[in-house]
Scaffold this active site. Sequence first.
Site, mmCIF file in Angstrom:
data_model
loop_
_atom_site.group_PDB
_atom_site.id
_atom_site.type_symbol
_atom_site.label_atom_id
_atom_site.label_comp_id
_atom_site.label_asym_id
_atom_site.label_seq_id
_atom_site.Cartn_x
_atom_site.Cartn_y
_atom_site.Cartn_z
ATOM 1 N N ASP A 312 0.931 -1.374 0.115
ATOM 2 C CA ASP A 312 -0.154 -0.110 -0.210
ATOM 3 C C ASP A 312 0.885 1.094 -0.133
ATOM 4 O O ASP A 312 2.244 0.904 0.149
ATOM 5 C CB ASP A 312 -0.782 -0.065 1.272
ATOM 6 C CG ASP A 312 -2.146 0.679 0.713
ATOM 7 O OD1 ASP A 312 -2.387 1.988 0.356
ATOM 8 O OD2 ASP A 312 -2.931 0.547 1.997
HETATM 9 C C1 BGC Z 1 -5.130 3.001 -0.096
HETATM 10 C C2 BGC Z 1 -5.286 2.548 -0.721
HETATM 11 C C3 BGC Z 1 -5.783 2.792 -2.127
HETATM 12 C C4 BGC Z 1 -4.100 3.658 -2.759
HETATM 13 C C5 BGC Z 1 -3.741 4.313 -3.410
HETATM 14 C C6 BGC Z 1 -4.109 4.347 -0.226
HETATM 15 O O1 BGC Z 1 -3.804 5.384 0.922
HETATM 16 O O2 BGC Z 1 -4.885 2.777 1.741
HETATM 17 O O3 BGC Z 1 -6.389 1.736 -0.247
HETATM 18 O O4 BGC Z 1 -5.500 1.647 -2.670
HETATM 19 O O5 BGC Z 1 -3.725 3.905 -1.815
HETATM 20 O O6 BGC Z 1 -4.684 4.695 -4.158
#
Ligand code: BGC
Length: 767
Positions: A312
């Site tokens: 993530d």
């Molecule tokens: C979130 C994810 C997301 C990623 C890309 C992160 O901050 O936790 O769920 O897919 O950002 O946007």
Amino acid sequence: MRNIFLCLMAGVITCSCSHDKKEIYKDPSAPIEKRIDDLLSRMTIEEKVGQMNQFVGVEHIKANSATMTADELKTNTANAFYPGFDEKDIERWTEEGKVGSFLHVMTLDEANYLQSLAMKSRLQIPIIFGIDAIHGNAYAPDNTIYPTSINLACSFDTAMAYTIARQTAREMRAMNMQWTFNPNVEVARDPRWGRVGETFGEDPYLVTLMGVESVKGYQGQFDGPEDVLACIKHFVGGSQPINGTNGSPTDISVRTLREVFFPPFKAGVEAGAMSLMTAHNELNGIPCHEDKWLITDVLRDEWKFKGFVVSDWMDIEHIHDLHATAENLKEAFYQSIMAGMDMHMHGIYWNEYVTELVKEGRIPVSRIDESVRRILYVKFRLGLFENPFVDKDQSMTIRLCDEHRQTALEAARKGVVLLKNEGVLPLNASKYKKVMVTGINADDHNILGDWSAPGEPEDVTTILEGLRQISPDTQFDFVDQGWDPRNMDPAQVALAAKKAKEADLNIVVAGEYMMRFRWDERTDGEDTDRSDINLVGLQNELIEKIYASGKPTILILINGRPLGVEWAAENLPAIIEAWAPGMYGGQAIAEILYGEVNPSAKLAVTIPHSVGQLQMIYNHKPSMYFHPYVDNKPSTPLYPFGYGLSYTTYKYEDLKLSAQEIAQDGSVKATVKLTNTGDREGTEIVQLYIRDKFSSATRPVKELKDFARITLKPGESQEVTFDITPDKLAFYDKNMQWCVEPGEFIVMVGSSSADDDLLKQTFNVKK
Ligand code: BGC
């Protein structure tokens, strides 16, 4: 003869060599494994490590480098740029074949452009574009915006989850995007957490079914031009953060992980999900991004996951700069890769440090090859080598097409929950001629929910617009409260209170603010956690003052997390929980208010009275309320899981079991008679819960094990039968063995998880 054979063999060998030179990996008729072998044999370490890296898109970099400071980068999980580097560097790396993926690319033009750079690289390996298409490809402009996942879950309509995912995949591919960071299959157990709205709620079984259908819908056969890569996330435990805030530590026993949090992920893997995202949080002292037990032992070895794992947002970096379990960034990359990580979201230094780690012999090339193989497999399966570009002319024939718009409307009709109705609904247009409408969400695009770009006015029906469409002869008097709950104007509250007296009926549309283009002003959504679950700002005051008019007052809630609207629940005659119902949410709500649609949704999450009651879930352990609270807060929720009203009534009777006693591997059928006792057609969500009465390790007081959506005409009856198979009775016993223990089981069938709403029968499992 022998000579001819030798000649032929020589021909074959020459042929295969020249074929080899012709690049097997570019031959669509060659088996994928052979194409991968061929391509891997041609790649340098730098190119391999580059495939494992993702960057934010160049337009995103340009926009954020102009507005953000390097300091703001440290905590922002939505926006980024790369200090010391600019979009030209990223473009050059793409041309050099050192970028495997991009995220946050919002237009087809940009996707095609970046792909054209990748096509200039030595091996022409296409980019895979990832995007948070959480409820439709809503984050990118000009796509269908369906209701958010919590609204969808309240419909208990798993076929709808499939359809939405399928249509979303089509719209994504029409934008040259092939990878959605969805479904979020976390089991949400804390309403303070701002991400409840992007989950399917608190029940492991419902979350599992919704997640599985989403994976199937996104991926299809996983080889066609309308299929995309699904990503089950976030693995794991972040939906029960110890203080309710996103990414804070979690401490969850292995038993609870296996019983509550793992099942939707395991089922997602079994349904064929080909990517998985690890969670921001640490779990029992180990950051998930370096947890070998999670990523390798459980996910790959036990569950046989075949896809690739993506980190993530900056979470590998956080192993070092937040969790402090790595002394520097290079060590953090090392720990994550050796735990099983395949792709880095997102950023600089990865390519150089990981390449160094390989050259130093700390990370074996074979470990890198495993990851690259998994990533390339997905790119080959999705046909990216053959079709790296998408035709712009075709794009808008698919996106926002009539069929998809219709699905968005239909889904909203099914996901809006009627929480309270003391006879005022459905509205009688001839009785209520003058209606005042007010509240922050009455005429705002916030009904689209988190993970949405602002919609074009013609593509969104706000609640006020929906009301005006459905009842053109009613005089709707709108008192604007702005969109921002934290900055409401007391004068507008006073004006609404005054006008309320002049109206026949008042509608207050309250709730949270979720749109991410106003990241810092939101009250709900990702990284928008609260220490309270009350209505923010002057919203309670607004409701109470309007109610004081003595005129019937209806509350409609637009939000992601459950809201403890105690006062409204006690005093107002009607409450609707609409969550974020998407682009046609206003129409669907108006149809429900005026009775053109009979509501059928049930809560996929418990609504507590207040934060003091947390953790509040329906499937709690037996001792949870042995000593109830001594203050005036009850031990029961404001509204229970599975609860929701209709304009008709249903009678449950004659719950029967097909056997009183079964073997440990046996099954039993439960049948109930359901009758529509009201005067309208309606759809009831019939729920089956089970309790293992005595067990070697404690079991929840009840667990949802099946459900059915049954549509009945007035007066009509139907027998509804559920098959209770061993998997619905099994659990992890005292020794963590998965088994069905002998003894008594209680079967409960009814209209919600509340005891009063359930019929009960028991049966025995013999030794
Ligand atoms: C979130 C994810 C997301 C990623 C890309 C992160 O901050 O936790 O769920 O897919 O950002 O946007």
